[in-house]
Design a protein around this motif. Structure first.
Motif, mmCIF file in Angstrom:
data_model
loop_
_atom_site.group_PDB
_atom_site.id
_atom_site.type_symbol
_atom_site.label_atom_id
_atom_site.label_comp_id
_atom_site.label_asym_id
_atom_site.label_seq_id
_atom_site.Cartn_x
_atom_site.Cartn_y
_atom_site.Cartn_z
ATOM 1 N N GLY A 42 0.818 -1.208 0.000
ATOM 2 C CA GLY A 42 0.000 0.000 0.000
ATOM 3 C C GLY A 42 0.847 1.251 0.000
ATOM 4 O O GLY A 42 1.980 1.274 -0.473
ATOM 5 N N ARG A 43 0.291 2.313 0.567
ATOM 6 C CA ARG A 43 0.988 3.602 0.631
ATOM 7 C C ARG A 43 1.148 4.026 2.086
ATOM 8 O O ARG A 43 0.271 3.787 2.916
ATOM 9 C CB ARG A 43 0.196 4.673 -0.129
ATOM 10 C CG ARG A 43 0.097 4.406 -1.625
ATOM 11 C CD ARG A 43 1.462 4.428 -2.282
ATOM 12 N NE ARG A 43 1.383 4.181 -3.725
ATOM 13 C CZ ARG A 43 2.440 4.063 -4.511
ATOM 14 N NH1 ARG A 43 3.656 4.184 -4.011
ATOM 15 N NH2 ARG A 43 2.284 3.834 -5.806
ATOM 16 N N GLU A 44 2.262 4.668 2.373
ATOM 17 C CA GLU A 44 2.583 5.073 3.739
ATOM 18 C C GLU A 44 3.049 6.525 3.694
ATOM 19 O O GLU A 44 3.994 6.865 2.982
ATOM 20 C CB GLU A 44 3.669 4.148 4.296
ATOM 21 C CG GLU A 44 3.843 4.187 5.800
ATOM 22 C CD GLU A 44 4.727 5.345 6.224
ATOM 23 O OE1 GLU A 44 4.400 5.990 7.233
ATOM 24 O OE2 GLU A 44 5.727 5.594 5.543
ATOM 25 N N LEU A 45 2.366 7.398 4.437
ATOM 26 C CA LEU A 45 2.546 8.843 4.318
ATOM 27 C C LEU A 45 3.985 9.281 4.566
ATOM 28 O O LEU A 45 4.547 10.066 3.803
ATOM 29 C CB LEU A 45 1.601 9.571 5.273
ATOM 30 C CG LEU A 45 1.722 11.104 5.294
ATOM 31 C CD1 LEU A 45 1.438 11.679 3.915
ATOM 32 C CD2 LEU A 45 0.772 11.697 6.330
ATOM 33 N N SER A 47 6.798 7.678 4.290
ATOM 34 C CA SER A 47 7.699 7.269 3.206
ATOM 35 C C SER A 47 7.504 8.143 1.975
ATOM 36 O O SER A 47 8.468 8.584 1.348
ATOM 37 C CB SER A 47 7.445 5.802 2.845
ATOM 38 O OG SER A 47 7.762 4.963 3.922
ATOM 39 N N GLU A 48 6.245 8.384 1.636
ATOM 40 C CA GLU A 48 5.958 9.205 0.461
ATOM 41 C C GLU A 48 6.479 10.625 0.643
ATOM 42 O O GLU A 48 6.891 11.286 -0.323
ATOM 43 C CB GLU A 48 4.446 9.233 0.201
ATOM 44 C CG GLU A 48 3.839 7.875 -0.126
ATOM 45 C CD GLU A 48 4.339 7.300 -1.434
ATOM 46 O OE1 GLU A 48 4.726 8.078 -2.327
ATOM 47 O OE2 GLU A 48 4.362 6.057 -1.562
ATOM 48 N N ARG A 55 9.963 1.327 1.114
ATOM 49 C CA ARG A 55 9.453 1.500 -0.239
ATOM 50 C C ARG A 55 8.176 0.689 -0.431
ATOM 51 O O ARG A 55 8.060 -0.435 0.051
ATOM 52 C CB ARG A 55 10.484 1.037 -1.280
ATOM 53 C CG ARG A 55 11.823 1.739 -1.168
ATOM 54 C CD ARG A 55 11.711 3.216 -1.403
ATOM 55 N NE ARG A 55 11.337 3.535 -2.777
ATOM 56 C CZ ARG A 55 11.055 4.764 -3.202
ATOM 57 N NH1 ARG A 55 11.060 5.776 -2.348
ATOM 58 N NH2 ARG A 55 10.754 4.961 -4.457
ATOM 59 N N SER A 56 7.224 1.252 -1.153
ATOM 60 C CA SER A 56 5.967 0.557 -1.404
ATOM 61 C C SER A 56 6.137 -0.488 -2.507
ATOM 62 O O SER A 56 6.747 -0.220 -3.550
ATOM 63 C CB SER A 56 4.883 1.548 -1.819
ATOM 64 O OG SER A 56 3.711 0.852 -2.226
ATOM 65 N N LEU A 58 3.851 -1.341 -4.300
ATOM 66 C CA LEU A 58 3.016 -0.914 -5.420
ATOM 67 C C LEU A 58 3.852 -0.202 -6.483
ATOM 68 O O LEU A 58 3.417 -0.069 -7.626
ATOM 69 C CB LEU A 58 1.897 0.011 -4.935
ATOM 70 C CG LEU A 58 0.843 -0.607 -4.009
ATOM 71 C CD1 LEU A 58 -0.188 0.439 -3.612
ATOM 72 C CD2 LEU A 58 0.155 -1.794 -4.676
ATOM 73 N N ASP A 59 5.038 0.262 -6.089
ATOM 74 C CA ASP A 59 5.938 0.892 -7.053
ATOM 75 C C ASP A 59 6.606 -0.166 -7.923
ATOM 76 O O ASP A 59 6.710 -1.347 -7.551
ATOM 77 C CB ASP A 59 7.017 1.697 -6.317
ATOM 78 C CG ASP A 59 6.461 2.944 -5.661
ATOM 79 O OD1 ASP A 59 5.428 3.441 -6.141
ATOM 80 O OD2 ASP A 59 7.054 3.399 -4.670
#
Length: 285
Positions: A42-45, A47-48, A55-56, A58-59
């Motif tokens: 997923g996504r993690e604020l 890290s983004e 690292r996600s 999803l990348d």
């Protein structure tokens, strides 16, 4: 005889509020040849936003591969810890981590055995872990990706528990990542333990525990970030001698809590590896 290479687990960036790219830059500048990145689903604020090193998945995994290659680094493993006794969480996560590792150029993924649910018995937990590992192995084997079990959780806290876990699934891709600091904190002798399991150890978390932390936390916690290698309780010359006796190569992946400790660890371990090599010639990479 086994080659020894020095790597850096990017966990050191956590207390520095460092991003993935910042951590990779520092590892390369210090002189490490390998890195051990952390991945998440997923996504993690944080890290983004550049405040955390993970690292996600999803990348595109090729981005991670390029990030390493552009800095003349290689990936020793990806840190993809998931609770083995919770297959509803771990199975799909580990399957994706294995596929991600295959594409980004990592030879293995890192897992451990905890935490467990509060309502399951020990026998139930081993059944659940067998299910998770079997599902992961079926994805890992055709891709040639190793699954390294780290000494970190309630069952890998003892040699007997680790041995039982390793025997749950019969597969050549199931290997061991001995964490020297974690095994010491769990009231074992990591030096003797490594001697006994060296044939299955494909990766080693080079973690030292300060004398003060050893006195305060040994027997009370199973894991923590370490001090600089050479400033704690671990006999690194003995560890490195054992690794050089193996019939396979091993990465010493430093796991510590600061950039300063990462720098000191590199220079200290590099000196020890060179000294051991001169006393008993071994190939060093």
């Amino acid at each position: 005889m086994g080659n020894i290479s020095l790597g850096l687990n990017l966990e050191f960036a956590r207390y520095e509020n460092g991003s993935f790219d910042w951590a990779m830059d520092r590892a390369a500048e210090i002189g490490y040849r390998y890195v051990e990145p952390m991945v998440h689903w997923g996504r993690e604020l944080l890290s983004e936003a550049g405040y955390f090193h993970s690292r996600s998945m999803l990348d595109d995994p090729l981005k991670l591969k390029h990030a390493a290659e552009s800095r003349s680094l290689r990936i020793s493993s990806i840190s993809s810890h998931a609770p083995l006794a919770k297959p509803d969480i771990a199975v799909d996560y580990l399957k994706q981590a294995i596929r991600y590792a295959a594409e980004c150029g990592s030879p293995m993924i890192m897992v451990d055995d905890g935490p467990v649910s509060g309502w399951t018995t020990e026998e139930e937990n081993f059944t659940l872990m067998k299910y998770t590992l079997q599902e992961a192995v079926m994805v890992a084997e055709p891709r040639g990706i190793a699954i390294a079990i780290e000494t970190h959780g309630p069952f890998t806290a003892t040699p007997q528990g680790l041995d039982r876990l390793m025997k749950l699934v019969d597969s050549p891709v199931l290997t061991i990542n001995l964490d020297t600091g974690n095994s010491y904190l769990s009231e074992n002798d990591p030096h003797a333990w490594l001697d006994d399991i060296i044939s299955n150890v494909t990766h080693l978390h080079a973690k030292d525990i300060s004398v003060e932390d050893a006195r305060r936390y040994r027997g009370k916690v199973r894991g923590m970030l370490g001090c600089a290698c050479g400033e704690g309780v671990i006999d690194w010359e003995r560890i490195i001698r054992t690794l050089t006796s193996a019939d396979h190569d091993t990465v010493l992946s430093v796991e510590c809590g600061s950039l300063d400790a990462a720098t000191k660890s590199f220079h200290y371990l590099n000196d020890v590896v060179r000294r051991v090599s001169q006393q008993s010639p071994q190939p060093i990479s």
